[in-house]
Scaffold this active site. Structure first.
Site, PDB file in Angstrom:
ATOM      1  N   VAL A 199     -79.053  50.402 -42.221  1.00 17.52           N
ATOM      2  CA  VAL A 199     -77.841  51.206 -42.005  1.00 17.52           C
ATOM      3  C   VAL A 199     -76.646  50.295 -42.251  1.00 17.52           C
ATOM      4  O   VAL A 199     -76.509  49.285 -41.564  1.00 17.52           O
ATOM      5  CB  VAL A 199     -77.768  51.727 -40.546  1.00 17.52           C
ATOM      6  CG1 VAL A 199     -76.528  52.580 -40.337  1.00 17.52           C
ATOM      7  CG2 VAL A 199     -79.029  52.499 -40.158  1.00 17.52           C
ATOM      8  N   HIS A 200     -75.836  50.600 -43.242  1.00 18.17           N
ATOM      9  CA  HIS A 200     -74.644  49.762 -43.412  1.00 18.17           C
ATOM     10  C   HIS A 200     -73.431  50.500 -43.971  1.00 18.17           C
ATOM     11  O   HIS A 200     -72.358  49.915 -44.092  1.00 18.17           O
ATOM     12  CB  HIS A 200     -74.958  48.556 -44.306  1.00 18.17           C
ATOM     13  CG  HIS A 200     -75.093  48.909 -45.746  1.00 18.17           C
ATOM     14  ND1 HIS A 200     -76.295  49.201 -46.324  1.00 18.17           N
ATOM     15  CD2 HIS A 200     -74.167  49.056 -46.722  1.00 18.17           C
ATOM     16  CE1 HIS A 200     -76.115  49.502 -47.591  1.00 18.17           C
ATOM     17  NE2 HIS A 200     -74.823  49.431 -47.861  1.00 18.17           N
TER      18      HIS A 200
END
Ligand code: UD1
Length: 358
Positions: A199-200
């Site tokens: 997740v970024h």
């Protein structure tokens, strides 16, 4: 021909590895690293592992607000271009390094080639979408991974210089697939049944409610969740005081080969990354995408990928659907992203371009 290639962020190192290898057989390449990513495990490790030649210029730009980061790159890249006077500037993907490289070249009337052209999420709130659109409109050569990408460009009136080559990330994956099997990451982390997540995206990390909702969904899953966290994500987890559930294993960003090995053996992949969606598809691992849209629509059409955004219940339901045993065997798996020869095709097009224009 003298080609100046510009990279700066993690996915660009992976993309440039096969292209650089092919290009250097017949052209001079100058490699510029903007320094957008600078941690050893976001940058240096990829150069070592993928045998990418060391950059000729490291601009050390680092982090910053978008305008500031892109502006500093623009200034520094212009200086390099004035000094090197390349025939062609090669940029990759959709990051601020891509945009800065393309803009700096356009202002100096240097030809631009864009690898991974034509992709669209149709979401202009994503910085990457702005970077893609602008870069495609000022590029002379557009190397497009998918037929969808070619159609996107034609809708915007871009026909000249468009080449459907397949995806260089397929080249990288096929080239490294067997090496990845030697990775000991599964033993090292003592993993058997697990989900893998990354997740970024700013839209997920910088929004407390969304990041909490995603972490709540992971907390409700029935297997271990392995989470190599981008530094941005770690920063926001700490800032919001989110404490991950015990079966969520947050680790540092991983090298490419370890990532491939982890992806290959995961029960499912949950991600908001573009590259990871595509790699999961090629490795035939179900993917749940933590976004409302994707540039890689083929992965969804073929049933290997489902878009759920950051909604807790949708994430949990999607994981149950793909791990419940139904349907997976019957999914089609077409070669939408090429056959692993994209870098060779790109080199061939550049050769013909040089013969016509030099
Ligand atoms: C960038 C790209 C994105 C790509 C991603 C891959 C843009 C607009 N976005 O996002 O398209 O998918 O790279 O990872 O270019 N940081 C570190 N160490 C690093 C790098 C970053 O700590 O080595 C932290 C910094 O706090 C920084 C934040 O991460 O502020 C964001 O980095 P940035 O380069 O702005 O964008 P990414 O989120 O990495």
């Amino acid at each position: 021909m003298k080609i100046l290639s510009i990279v700066g962020a993690r996915p660009q190192f992976i993309k440039c590895a096969p292209v650089s290898r092919a290009l250097r057989k017949e052209h001079q390449e100058i490699l510029v690293h903007t320094g957008q990513h600078y941690d050893e495990n976001m940058s240096g490790i990829f150069f070592e592992e993928l045998s990418i030649p060391p950059p000729d210029y490291h601009l050390g730009i680092g982090s910053g607000a978008h305008g500031e980061q892109t502006g500093r790159m623009l200034l520094a890249i212009e200086q390099v271009l004035l000094q090197e006077e390349p025939d062609l500037v090669l940029v990759y993907g959709d990051t601020n390094s891509t945009l800065a490289g393309a803009l700096a070249a356009a202002k100096l009337h240097i030809r631009i080639a864009h690898v991974e052209a034509g992709l669209r999420s149709f979401d202009r709130s994503m910085p990457e979408e702005i970077n893609r659109v602008v870069t495609d409109h000022i590029a002379d050569l557009l190397f497009v991974p998918t037929e969808t990408g070619v159609a996107n460009l034609s809708r915007e009136g871009i026909y000249d210089g468009v080449h459907l080559t397949g995806d260089v990330m397929v080249d990288a994956l096929l080239y490294n697939q067997y090496l990845a099997k030697q990775s000991d990451i599964l033993e090292h982390l003592d993993l058997k049944e697990y989900y893998l997540t990354t997740v970024h995206r700013a839209s997920n990390t910088d929004d407390e409610q969304k990041l909490r909702s995603i972490m709540d969904a992971f907390a409700a899953l029935d297997r271990q969740v392995v989470f190599p966290a981008h530094p941005r994500t770690r920063k926001y987890l700490a800032r919001y005081g989110i404490v991950p559930a015990e079966h969520i294993l947050i680790i540092d960003p991983l090298p490419y080969l370890d990532m491939l090995q982890l992806m290959s053996h995961a029960a499912a992949v949950l991600t908001d990354s573009g590259g990871v969606q595509k790699e999961a598809y090629i490795l035939q691992v179900p993917c749940i995408t933590l976004r409302e849209n994707t540039e890689w629509v083929e992965t969804v059409e073929d049933g290997w990928n489902v878009l759920v955004g950051a909604d807790r219940d949708k994430i949990i339901a999607a994981v149950h659907a793909v791990t419940g045993g139904a349907g997976r065997r019957h999914l089609s798996h077409s070669g939408h992203f090429g056959d692993g020869t994209a870098a060779e095709q790109i080199t061939q097009v550049i050769r013909q371009y040089a013969e016509r224009n030099m």
